[in-house]
Design an enzyme around this catalytic site. Sequence first.
Site, short mmCIF file in Angstrom:
data_model
loop_
_atom_site.label_atom_id
_atom_site.label_comp_id
_atom_site.label_asym_id
_atom_site.label_seq_id
_atom_site.Cartn_x
_atom_site.Cartn_y
_atom_site.Cartn_z
N HIS A 277 0.87 -1.18 0.00
CA HIS A 277 0.00 0.00 0.00
C HIS A 277 0.90 1.22 0.00
O HIS A 277 1.68 1.44 0.92
CB HIS A 277 -0.91 0.02 1.23
CG HIS A 277 -1.80 1.23 1.28
ND1 HIS A 277 -3.06 1.26 0.72
CD2 HIS A 277 -1.59 2.47 1.81
CE1 HIS A 277 -3.60 2.45 0.91
NE2 HIS A 277 -2.73 3.20 1.56
N CYS A 278 0.78 2.04 -1.03
CA CYS A 278 1.64 3.21 -1.17
C CYS A 278 0.91 4.44 -0.65
O CYS A 278 -0.13 4.83 -1.19
CB CYS A 278 2.03 3.41 -2.64
SG CYS A 278 3.14 4.82 -2.90
N VAL A 279 1.45 5.05 0.39
CA VAL A 279 0.81 6.23 0.97
C VAL A 279 0.92 7.43 0.04
O VAL A 279 0.11 8.36 0.13
CB VAL A 279 1.43 6.56 2.34
CG1 VAL A 279 1.16 5.44 3.33
CG2 VAL A 279 2.92 6.83 2.22
#
Length: 426
Positions: A277-279
């Site tokens: 999950h890429c912030v």
Amino acid sequence: MKKRANEVLEPDEPLCCCEFVDRQGGRSHVAACCCDCEDLDDACDRWLKKEPQKADSLSRLVTMVSDRLRVPWFWGGARRVDLSVLPPLLLLPVLLHIAALHFLLGMVVLTALPVLVLWYYYVTHRKKGRTLFFLSLALFSLGYMYYLFLTEVFPRGGVGLTQLGTVTLGVALTLASLIHTKREPGYVHPHTADVHSTVTYHSSPPDRDPAHTSLNGVGQEVVLANRGSGSEQQGQGVEQRESGRSRKWCSLCRVVRPPRAGHCRICGVCVLRLDHHCVWINSCVGQANHCSFLSTLLLFLLTSLYGISLVLRSVCPQQNLLSALLYCPGVYNQYSSALCFTCAWYSSIVTGGLLHLLVLQLINVSYNVTEREVRTALRDKTARSHYWGLVVDTGVYSHGFRGNWAEFLTMGEGLHTPSPSLTDLV
């Protein structure tokens, strides 16, 4: 203040640009943001009477403000404004202008800014919370750097129209690639034969975290699926064998996960070939958007490096590009030059971090492993690690360098994802 009942949203009744569906599922209007606010009335009443506040009064007020803070939208009703979007918009210009006043202030600000960002990432990552802070910081940094390039660097001379057009094209391609990346990453959907009903929620579903759900006035459909065969045991970690590979049942999404799929605890969904999950894009990176994610990184890095070189040539024309960042005499004699030099340093810090991310991604693709699989293998000590952990080979899915890249470049084919739009940026 007398409480009035909210209007009940009729089925298929459209919302106007200023209306939305609140937390209770009733129709409301942006102009009535302060109406019928019992939590605020109670807090103010206790404060005036000098009585102690309730334990959850602050959290209830924050939830109320975040639900009612909306902006009119052309379709689907008023959109919610996430409070985490605002800090980068307010703090970044102020900090960069302060850093341009003196080189000591610049050292303090440019050292403290990454530390504060990493600290906030650590806090939100521990709570598994979803935030738009990092996406807002990324987009505003790109837009603000381009704005300063137009207003401060280009008027100084030394930058031609061709170079300006190249930077503009790079920014536009980066945003277009980001919108493409923000599509569906490849969610795991239940088989048609397993679906027995669909429930529409106008507020957060009872088994979902409200912080992870943003309805923005639109009902959310939740598919209820059967468990498949009776031999499957309940529980998220239960495995079944199909074609020699393990498949897991996700009790949260109520689907059977295929191999290499994973459940994202931040988004609350299962994603095919989940990498991480890429912030910075506020989304998962999975089978459907992994190629676009790498394209976005590459386009941003090329545009940033080219822009940094043009800025340094403008403010430090007598210096070599490689040494101009470390030694640029007289750059703080003029505030405009100091601001451009500070922004070049800020862009260099961001570019260095994303370059490290891109290198790790390229290595993982070459060995056909995902970031999620790397962390799991290192934790369980089932992988070979080389070069201080930069290269991790699980040896499970690798088909050789050419085979791994051929699989990576074609793995998104055949997946049906929605067409990208400008609203995909958030």
